[in-house]
Scaffold this motif. Structure first.
Motif, PDB file in Angstrom:
ATOM      1  N   UNK A 276      -3.044   2.239  -4.106  1.00 37.75           N
ATOM      2  CA  UNK A 276      -2.707   3.596  -3.691  1.00 37.75           C
ATOM      3  C   UNK A 276      -3.907   4.203  -2.972  1.00 37.75           C
ATOM      4  N   UNK A 277      -3.654   4.735  -1.802  1.00 31.92           N
ATOM      5  CA  UNK A 277      -4.688   5.404  -1.020  1.00 31.92           C
ATOM      6  C   UNK A 277      -4.341   6.878  -0.919  1.00 31.92           C
ATOM      7  N   UNK A 278      -5.184   7.727  -1.451  1.00 29.72           N
ATOM      8  CA  UNK A 278      -4.956   9.171  -1.415  1.00 29.72           C
ATOM      9  C   UNK A 278      -5.957   9.797  -0.454  1.00 29.72           C
TER      10      UNK A 278
ATOM     11  N   UNK B 254       7.918  -1.795   0.918  1.00 27.99           N
ATOM     12  CA  UNK B 254       7.447  -2.457  -0.288  1.00 27.99           C
ATOM     13  C   UNK B 254       8.465  -3.476  -0.791  1.00 27.99           C
ATOM     14  N   UNK B 255       7.968  -4.454  -1.543  1.00 31.74           N
ATOM     15  CA  UNK B 255       8.853  -5.434  -2.174  1.00 31.74           C
ATOM     16  C   UNK B 255       9.557  -4.803  -3.371  1.00 31.74           C
TER      17      UNK B 255
ATOM     18  N   UNK C 242      -9.941   2.265   8.917  1.00 32.59           N
ATOM     19  CA  UNK C 242     -10.834   1.455   8.082  1.00 32.59           C
ATOM     20  C   UNK C 242     -10.116   0.896   6.860  1.00 32.59           C
ATOM     21  N   UNK C 243      -9.209   1.675   6.289  1.00 31.98           N
ATOM     22  CA  UNK C 243      -8.540   1.261   5.056  1.00 31.98           C
ATOM     23  C   UNK C 243      -7.323   0.374   5.296  1.00 31.98           C
TER      24      UNK C 243
ATOM     25  N   UNK D  70       0.827  -1.203   0.000  1.00 31.67           N
ATOM     26  CA  UNK D  70       0.000   0.000   0.000  1.00 31.67           C
ATOM     27  C   UNK D  70       0.863   1.256   0.000  1.00 31.67           C
ATOM     28  N   UNK D  71       0.537   2.182  -0.895  1.00 25.34           N
ATOM     29  CA  UNK D  71       1.161   3.503  -0.941  1.00 25.34           C
ATOM     30  C   UNK D  71       0.099   4.508  -0.518  1.00 25.34           C
ATOM     31  N   UNK D  72       0.401   5.278   0.509  1.00 23.23           N
ATOM     32  CA  UNK D  72      -0.563   6.241   1.055  1.00 23.23           C
ATOM     33  C   UNK D  72      -0.009   7.651   0.933  1.00 23.23           C
TER      34      UNK D  72
END
Length: 308
Positions: A119-121, A301-302, A165-166, A87-89
Motif C-alpha cells: 500500500x502506497x499512501x 488486482x488478483x 519512483x515508487x 499495489x494499492x495507492x
C-alpha cells in the motif's frame, strides 16, 4: 494489461455540486433549479451500473456514507488506484471535503477480496499543498509504463516524481487549457488511452512542443489517435474508459452524452472495435464536473478465492 473487467463504484447518497471544487473545475455547472438532485443522481448511477453489467463487466458497489458529507464520493478513481502488481495507492486531494472519501473500510474490503502486496499512501503531500488526484490526474498506459498528466492545481509534478519512483511509470507532462484558456483540472477530461485508441482533445494543448511530444508518445506506443474538438470534450467525449468483459472482449464505458458527441466516423471506429456501455449520467456530469470514466475505479488486482 491495459484493461480490466472489474470496477469499484460508489453509490452516491448525498450528491450535489461541490462548492469546494468549483474554482478549479470549469466543467461544473450550477444546479439550483434541477429539483431533487440526489434522487436523479441515484437513478443515473443505477442505470449506468445496469449498462455495465449488461456488457459483462463486474461491478462492485460501495455505499456512500451520508454523514461524511462527501458530495463527490461518486468519483473514487481520484483517491484510489489498484495496479496489477498488487499495489494499492491512495492519493492526495486538493479539496478538504474530498479527502474524507479515503475510507479505511473500503481499503479493508479490497484487501479481503483481492491480493494486495503493498500500500502506497501519498496523502501526506497535502500538508505541502501538493496533489495528484489518481487516474483523474494520471492517464496510465500500463503496457508501456507511461503516464500522461496535464498541469493544474490538482496535479503536482513533485508528487508525480514520487509516483514515478515508487511505481516505475514515467510521466509525460503538458499544459492543457479549455477554450477560455483556463487550466483543465483533470487529464481524464481531455485524454483517454485504451488498447487501440487514444481519444484526445489536441486543441486543448496550446504549446506546439507539448502537442508534438504528446502525439509522438501516443503514436510510438501504437495508439490510433481520435482527435476531438473543444465542443466534444465539453460533452465528456474524452472522459471514457476502455474495459474488457469476462471473455476479454473490449468494452467502452462512457456517458450517453459523450457517445452522441462523437462524429459518425469516430463512432464507427469505436463501435466496430468494442461493445458500448452507455450511462445517462448528465446530472453527475453537470454538477460534478466529471463523468462516466471518473465513476470507475479499475481493479487490476488478483482476485482472492475462497480456498486461499
Amino acid at each position: 494489461m491495459q484493461t480490466t473487467n472489474t470496477v469499484i463504484m460508489v453509490r452516491p447518497t448525498a450528491f450535489k455540486a461541490n462548492e469546494e471544487t468549483r474554482e478549479s473545475n470549469a466543467f461544473q455547472k450550477d444546479g439550483a433549479e434541477l429539483g431533487d438532485i440526489s434522487a436523479q443522481a441515484l437513478q443515473a448511477f443505477d442505470a449506468y451500473v445496469a449498462a455495465l453489467r449488461a456488457a459483462d463487466i463486474n461491478v462492485q458497489i460501495v455505499a456512500d456514507l451520508p454523514q461524511q458529507q462527501t458530495p463527490d464520493a461518486v468519483f473514487p478513481n481520484n483517491w484510489l488506484a489498484l495496479l496489477a502488481d498488487g499495489t494499492l495507492i491512495t492519493f492526495p486531494m486538493e479539496a478538504l471535503n474530498r479527502r474524507r472519501e479515503r475510507r479505511q473500510d473500503i481499503i479493508a474490503q479490497i484487501k479481503r477480496d483481492f491480493v494486495v502486496h503493498r500500500c502506497l499512501d501519498l496523502s501526506a503531500h497535502e500538508r505541502a499543498g501538493q496533489y495528484l488526484e489518481g487516474t483523474g490526474s494520471l492517464i496510465l498506459d500500463h503496457q508501456h509504463k507511461l503516464a500522461y498528466a496535464c498541469l493544474s492545481s490538482r496535479s503536482s509534478p513533485e508528487v508525480g516524481q514520487v509516483f514515478t519512483r515508487l511505481t516505475g511509470y514515467r510521466i509525460i507532462w503538458f499544459a492543457a487549457r479549455d477554450r477560455h484558456q483556463r487550466a483543465i483540472y483533470h487529464t481524464n477530461v481531455m485524454l483517454s488511452i485504451g488498447q487501440r485508441f487514444a481519444i484526445v482533445c489536441l486543441q486543448a494543448v496550446a504549446s506546439p512542443q507539448d502537442r508534438q511530444r504528446l502525439i509522438a508518445a501516443l503514436i510510438d506506443s501504437g495508439k490510433t489517435i481520435i482527435d476531438v474538438t473543444y465542443r466534444q470534450m465539453e460533452s465528456f467525449a474524452c472522459n471514457v474508459l476502455e474495459l474488457c468483459d469476462t471473455q476479454g472482449r473490449p468494452v467502452y464505458a462512457m456517458s450517453t452524452r459523450a457517445w452522441q458527441a462523437f462524429g459518425g466516423e469516430q463512432q464507427k471506429l469505436i463501435a466496430d472495435y468494442a461493445r458500448l456501455a452507455l450511462g445517462p449520467v448528465d446530472i453527475i456530469e453537470n454538477l460534478g464536473g466529471g463523468g462516466a470514466r471518473c465513476m470507475l475505479c479499475e481493479v487490476f488486482l488478483q482476485k482472492r478465492y475462497a480456498y486461499c
